[in-house]
Write an enzyme that holds these catalytic residues in place. Sequence first.
Site, mmCIF file in Angstrom:
data_model
loop_
_atom_site.group_PDB
_atom_site.id
_atom_site.type_symbol
_atom_site.label_atom_id
_atom_site.label_comp_id
_atom_site.label_asym_id
_atom_site.label_seq_id
_atom_site.Cartn_x
_atom_site.Cartn_y
_atom_site.Cartn_z
ATOM 1 N N SER A 56 -14.789 13.062 15.721
ATOM 2 C CA SER A 56 -14.943 14.500 15.712
ATOM 3 C C SER A 56 -14.670 15.170 16.962
ATOM 4 O O SER A 56 -14.778 14.355 17.910
ATOM 5 C CB SER A 56 -16.205 15.011 15.245
ATOM 6 O OG SER A 56 -16.486 16.215 15.306
ATOM 7 N N TYR A 79 -25.456 14.738 14.511
ATOM 8 C CA TYR A 79 -24.040 14.762 14.186
ATOM 9 C C TYR A 79 -23.360 14.188 15.470
ATOM 10 O O TYR A 79 -22.598 13.192 15.634
ATOM 11 C CB TYR A 79 -23.512 15.892 13.395
ATOM 12 C CG TYR A 79 -22.263 15.772 13.044
ATOM 13 C CD1 TYR A 79 -22.014 15.156 11.826
ATOM 14 C CD2 TYR A 79 -20.974 16.353 14.071
ATOM 15 C CE1 TYR A 79 -20.574 15.104 11.501
ATOM 16 C CE2 TYR A 79 -20.036 16.208 13.528
ATOM 17 C CZ TYR A 79 -19.525 15.746 12.167
ATOM 18 O OH TYR A 79 -18.223 15.625 11.752
HETATM 19 P P1 NAD Z 1 -16.810 15.570 2.811
HETATM 20 O O1 NAD Z 1 -18.031 16.105 2.610
HETATM 21 O O2 NAD Z 1 -15.876 16.482 2.045
HETATM 22 O O3 NAD Z 1 -16.625 14.075 2.416
HETATM 23 C C1 NAD Z 1 -17.741 13.256 2.719
HETATM 24 C C2 NAD Z 1 -17.218 12.017 2.117
HETATM 25 O O4 NAD Z 1 -18.365 10.997 2.663
HETATM 26 C C3 NAD Z 1 -17.582 12.124 0.449
HETATM 27 O O5 NAD Z 1 -16.757 11.277 -0.183
HETATM 28 C C4 NAD Z 1 -19.042 11.308 0.447
HETATM 29 O O6 NAD Z 1 -19.148 11.012 -1.166
HETATM 30 C C5 NAD Z 1 -19.039 10.284 1.206
HETATM 31 N N1 NAD Z 1 -20.289 9.927 1.721
HETATM 32 C C6 NAD Z 1 -21.558 10.789 2.105
HETATM 33 N N2 NAD Z 1 -22.447 10.040 2.264
HETATM 34 C C7 NAD Z 1 -22.203 8.644 2.007
HETATM 35 C C8 NAD Z 1 -22.778 7.540 1.601
HETATM 36 N N3 NAD Z 1 -24.310 7.630 2.203
HETATM 37 N N4 NAD Z 1 -22.178 6.393 1.372
HETATM 38 C C9 NAD Z 1 -20.813 6.686 1.099
HETATM 39 N N5 NAD Z 1 -20.071 7.684 1.123
HETATM 40 C C10 NAD Z 1 -20.770 8.571 1.577
HETATM 41 O O7 NAD Z 1 -16.431 15.885 4.252
HETATM 42 P P2 NAD Z 1 -15.345 15.678 5.203
HETATM 43 O O8 NAD Z 1 -15.143 17.084 5.732
HETATM 44 O O9 NAD Z 1 -14.099 15.326 4.453
HETATM 45 O O10 NAD Z 1 -15.752 14.898 6.173
HETATM 46 C C11 NAD Z 1 -15.167 13.384 6.263
HETATM 47 C C12 NAD Z 1 -15.181 12.759 7.655
HETATM 48 O O11 NAD Z 1 -14.444 13.645 8.562
HETATM 49 C C13 NAD Z 1 -16.713 12.855 8.169
HETATM 50 O O12 NAD Z 1 -17.044 11.611 9.059
HETATM 51 C C14 NAD Z 1 -16.925 14.015 9.113
HETATM 52 O O13 NAD Z 1 -17.935 13.946 10.205
HETATM 53 C C15 NAD Z 1 -15.444 14.114 9.859
HETATM 54 N N6 NAD Z 1 -14.998 15.377 10.531
HETATM 55 C C16 NAD Z 1 -14.865 16.471 9.384
HETATM 56 C C17 NAD Z 1 -14.412 17.667 10.093
HETATM 57 C C18 NAD Z 1 -14.254 18.950 9.030
HETATM 58 O O14 NAD Z 1 -14.232 20.071 9.599
HETATM 59 N N7 NAD Z 1 -14.463 18.847 7.785
HETATM 60 C C19 NAD Z 1 -14.165 17.739 11.238
HETATM 61 C C20 NAD Z 1 -14.249 16.707 12.219
HETATM 62 C C21 NAD Z 1 -15.011 15.552 11.607
#
Ligand code: NAD
Length: 270
Positions: free
Chosen positions: A152, A165
Amino acid sequence: MSNNPLITATDISGRNVIVTGATSGIGQGIAEALAHSGCNVLINGLGERDQIEAYCRELAASTGSAIFYSDADMAKPDQIEAMFLQAREELGSIDGVVNNAGVQHISAIEDFPTSQWDLILAVNLSSAFHTTRLAFAEMKARGWGRIINIGSAHSLMASPFKSAYVAAKHGLFGLTKTAALEGAEHGVRVNMICPGYVRTPLVNNQIADTARARNMSEEDVIRKVMLEAQPTKEFVEIDEIARLTCFLMSDAARSINGAELKIEGGWCAQ
Ligand code: NAD
């Protein structure tokens, strides 16, 4: 197979890839892009099993790739080990792992629930250690492998109220660089993608939580907190991260190793 060396260098068809947290948001977009590029994918994540299995069948039918599902909890090392057993049975060899599963909790440090700290460190950081440790020997022995960690902008910058985080995502950069050095002479490449804000369920929840933590309206959180930090003033699209992941999975990315690839509209340039 094309004779164009540029095309063959970016061809990733036939690779077997595990994507954690692929039942929603960024991970789902990555799994779909890999499947459409001809990779066989083990989709991991939480959710309603019947619905996810139906989705996997549809993705397999529309892409011709083999798609499997694991409901392993990324907070639990024994379930991560079971996921690898399943992957070896269903996919055969494992060429790539995308460590994407992530959770968030927003709170001042003095009020931060210790259970949330433990969960965020386990899912966002320790799970990537476990998948790397379980994939590494096979990749090194075969002389080819790709580990792609979804970090991130918070792997490089801090924001208040996101202590767990930010700590986990900074830690993921340390793991990325260490694994990159250990894999370097064995054809294994380990990199981290650092997205800015992407409009996914994780961010939609954050908008409400941040509004509460900072006593602001949700519109102000989007404008003054999220997109304020992102110079382009636009959310990053899931598709942009998925395409970068496919490129890192290819031979054309051979010399990219231990890198943090920022895809955040210039946030970290400030
Ligand atoms: P999201 O909530 O849409 O998806 C998260 C996914 O992780 C889901 O499939 C969920 O089932 C899974 N998950 C959560 N806990 C779990 C566990 N204990 N075991 C197995 N699976 C688990 O989130 P997102 O925004 O798509 O985020 C995905 C990644 O991208 C994360 O690592 C997040 O930190 C990173 N990220 C997101 C953003 C953003 O703005 N959305 C920005 C930077 C980084």
